[in-house]
Design an enzyme around this catalytic site. Structure first.
Site, PDB file in Angstrom:
ATOM      1  N   ASP A  43      28.603 -16.990  -5.019  1.00 16.33           N
ATOM      2  CA  ASP A  43      27.152 -16.897  -4.881  1.00 16.33           C
ATOM      3  C   ASP A  43      26.743 -15.587  -5.555  1.00 16.33           C
ATOM      4  O   ASP A  43      26.981 -14.499  -5.027  1.00 16.33           O
ATOM      5  CB  ASP A  43      26.771 -16.892  -3.400  1.00 16.33           C
ATOM      6  CG  ASP A  43      25.271 -16.890  -3.176  1.00 16.33           C
ATOM      7  OD1 ASP A  43      24.524 -16.527  -4.111  1.00 16.33           O
ATOM      8  OD2 ASP A  43      24.837 -17.218  -2.051  1.00 16.33           O
ATOM      9  N   HIS A  44      26.126 -15.704  -6.726  1.00 18.73           N
ATOM     10  CA  HIS A  44      25.846 -14.512  -7.530  1.00 18.73           C
ATOM     11  C   HIS A  44      24.730 -13.655  -6.934  1.00 18.73           C
ATOM     12  O   HIS A  44      24.486 -12.538  -7.395  1.00 18.73           O
ATOM     13  CB  HIS A  44      25.479 -14.914  -8.961  1.00 18.73           C
ATOM     14  CG  HIS A  44      26.072 -14.014 -10.003  1.00 18.73           C
ATOM     15  ND1 HIS A  44      26.349 -12.695  -9.773  1.00 18.73           N
ATOM     16  CD2 HIS A  44      26.425 -14.256 -11.290  1.00 18.73           C
ATOM     17  CE1 HIS A  44      26.861 -12.153 -10.853  1.00 18.73           C
ATOM     18  NE2 HIS A  44      26.928 -13.076 -11.801  1.00 18.73           N
TER      19      HIS A  44
END
Length: 538
Positions: free
Chosen positions: A509-510
């Protein structure tokens, strides 16, 4: 008194259930706790026991129908007036604890309170086992809390029945698998079967091809796991007609490959019938019209012009998976980091330990090694073991390590969770992973066993492939994909040599994790996989 039984709320956010199969028909008499139907939710397949004793007046849903929770599914004419119904189910139709109307959560193992009215306490999975083994559940002494009947009690009763036969009042011998009915002195199954004209598959009408079913079996009872029954429904096959030489506990046992062979034989017969019909037409002879030809015509008419199509309902577990994947892909900005571990030492270590594990009855795969290496990486980089609380705008760091293992099943992808991986050894992990995977494939896994994960691993290499972009199991922030362990060319000291390698695909999850942290985490995991002796420190 007519008692309207509503589909109970089984919890876990389940709002509806599909009627997989009815075990009763209108006019049948049922006892309290007798299974009325099998219900499939987006979590599992559960039994629907009767909360009262009486006669079936009306079935309000067909097999294959999706019924909302608290909708009336069956009306029962209760024996002995209103007293039997009162106190067993409330006005909403939801079973009380101990009434036999166990929910999916109770099937997972919750204890049932003691009740002094002689009712039998056993969760649906135990009742299902009793039916498969031919054991009369009311005759089994429960060894669990408050007299609760366990699987071990049922198996012990089955083994006791197999030791000999009992003599009926009419002088005939019968095995312990025949169950007594109430009051008529005859022995019969506690679960009544529909007549041949009333039975049909959960997905549509049965075909009537005599040539196709010439070699079909004609049994009154067949054992099969839920996944096999699903295959039968998909092919519109009556599982009692499928030939098999396999047995389990003295009963015919059907597996998916038996159904496939039967379907192939049926289709071959249909092709032969079509050829005969064409020849008859050419010779001017009238051809017989069979139910199969009508079904084929309907399927063709439903197609697009000359291109017939078939349909499959988008519901149950498949719809749940789709919703979860859509939420994840739309909510989480995915980024994927790829790398490769050279795992010759890991392959050797597993090969050395595998026979020792087999001596203890455990199949040792590479997954336990990966789990231990994964936890080492999560401990060193806690940002990977997090969850983003969007409403509170906080990153939750989880200080426990529950790893989900993606398992491919006939019903779709399920993710059982191995809890407290950091506190377990390799063989304990191997045993638990194998058990959870088997329960998932057989649709026997409890909802509680698929909750509470902090990170997920998916092994697409078991099917084939090297790299992928796995979708994160929301609300987690990372997922590790494993490619196939194979010999691949590796450059060493200016030369190309063959080495055992493991491709890794890490999706993050950036919003929470940076690419540098993903790379560092992967490097740590690789270090432990390439040097399996380091796992002794974990």
């Amino acid at each position: 008194m007519a008692f309207e039984y509503e589909l109970p709320d089984v919890g876990e956010g389940v709002a509806e259930g599909e009627i997989v199969a009815w075990h009763v028909s209108v006019g049948d008499h049922v006892d309290e706790d007798e299974v009325l139907a099998e219900i499939e939710t987006d979590k599992a397949v559960v039994d629907l026991p009767s909360p009262v004793a009486g006669t079936i007046q009306e079935l309000h849903a067909e097999e294959g129908d999706v019924v909302p929770v608290r909708s009336v599914v069956v009306t029962i004419d209760v024996d002995g007036g209103t007293d039997d119904a009162e106190g067993t189910a409330d006005a909403s139709g939801e079973p009380e604890a101990g009434s036999g109307g166990e929910t999916a959560t109770e099937a997972a193992g919750s204890e049932e309170p003691s009740v002094a009215d002689g009712r039998v306490f056993a969760p649906p999975n135990v009742r299902r086992l009793a039916r498969e083994l031919g054991v009369e559940i009311t005759a089994v002494d429960g060894s669990g809390p408050s007299g609760r009947i366990t699987e071990a009690d049922v198996r012990a009763a089955a083994e006791g029945d197999d030791e000999g036969t009992t003599e009926r009042s009419d002088g005939e011998e019968t095995t312990g698998r025949e169950r007594t009915s109430s009051g008529d002195g005859q022995r019969k199954s506690a679960v009544k079967r529909r007549s041949d004209t009333e039975r049909r598959s959960a997905t549509g009408r049965r075909t009537n091809g005599e040539s196709a079913s010439a070699d079909a079996a004609d049994r009154e009872r067949t054992l099969a796991v839920p996944a096999t029954r699903k295959v039968a429904r998909e092919h519109e096959v009556d599982i009692d007609e499928v030939p098999t030489e396999k047995e389990r506990d003295g009963e015919a046992f059907v597996e998916p490959e038996d159904i496939e062979r039967y379907v192939e034989a049926r289709e071959s017969a249909e092709v032969g019938a079509s050829v005969e019909s064409a020849e008859a037409s050419a010779e001017g002879r009238p051809a017989e019209t069979t139910a199969e030809s009508e079904v084929t015509a309907e399927s063709t008419a439903a197609g697009t012009g000359d291109r017939p199509v078939s349909t499959e309902p988008y519901r149950g577990i498949r719809r749940t998976i789709g919703t979860q994947m859509q939420t994840s892909s739309q909510t989480i900005p995915h980024a994927t980091h790829h790398d490769t571990a050279t795992v010759d030492d890991l392959v050797e270590a597993r090969a050395e330990l595998k026979p020792r594990a087999e001596d203890r009855g455990i199949s040792l795969t590479y997954m336990p090694f990966v789990l231990k290496a994964l936890v080492a990486g999560l401990k060193e980089y806690p940002i990977m073991n997090t969850e983003l609380d969007e409403e509170a705008e906080e990153i939750l760091y989880k200080e426990y390590y529950n790893v989900g293992i993606a398992v491919a099943t006939d019903a779709g992808l399920m993710v059982p969770v191995v809890e407290n991986v950091d506190q377990k050894g390799l063989l304990d992990l191997a045993s638990e992973v194998n058990e959870l995977a088997e329960k998932a494939r057989n649709r026997e896994i409890a909802p509680a066993e698929m909750r509470g994960g902090t990170f997920t691993v998916t092994n697409f290499g078991a099917i084939g492939g090297e790299y992928a972009t796995p979708i994160i199991n929301h609300p987690e922030t990372g997922i590790l994909g494993l490619g196939a362990i194979e010999q691949r060319p590796v450059a060493e000291n200016g030369e190309v040599v063959a080495r055992e390698t493991l491709p890794l695909s890490l999706s993050i999850d950036h919003r929470v994790i940076d690419g540098a942290e993903a790379a560092q985490f992967t490097n740590t995991v690789i270090e432990y996989l390439e040097n399996p002796t380091l796992l002794l420190l974990e």
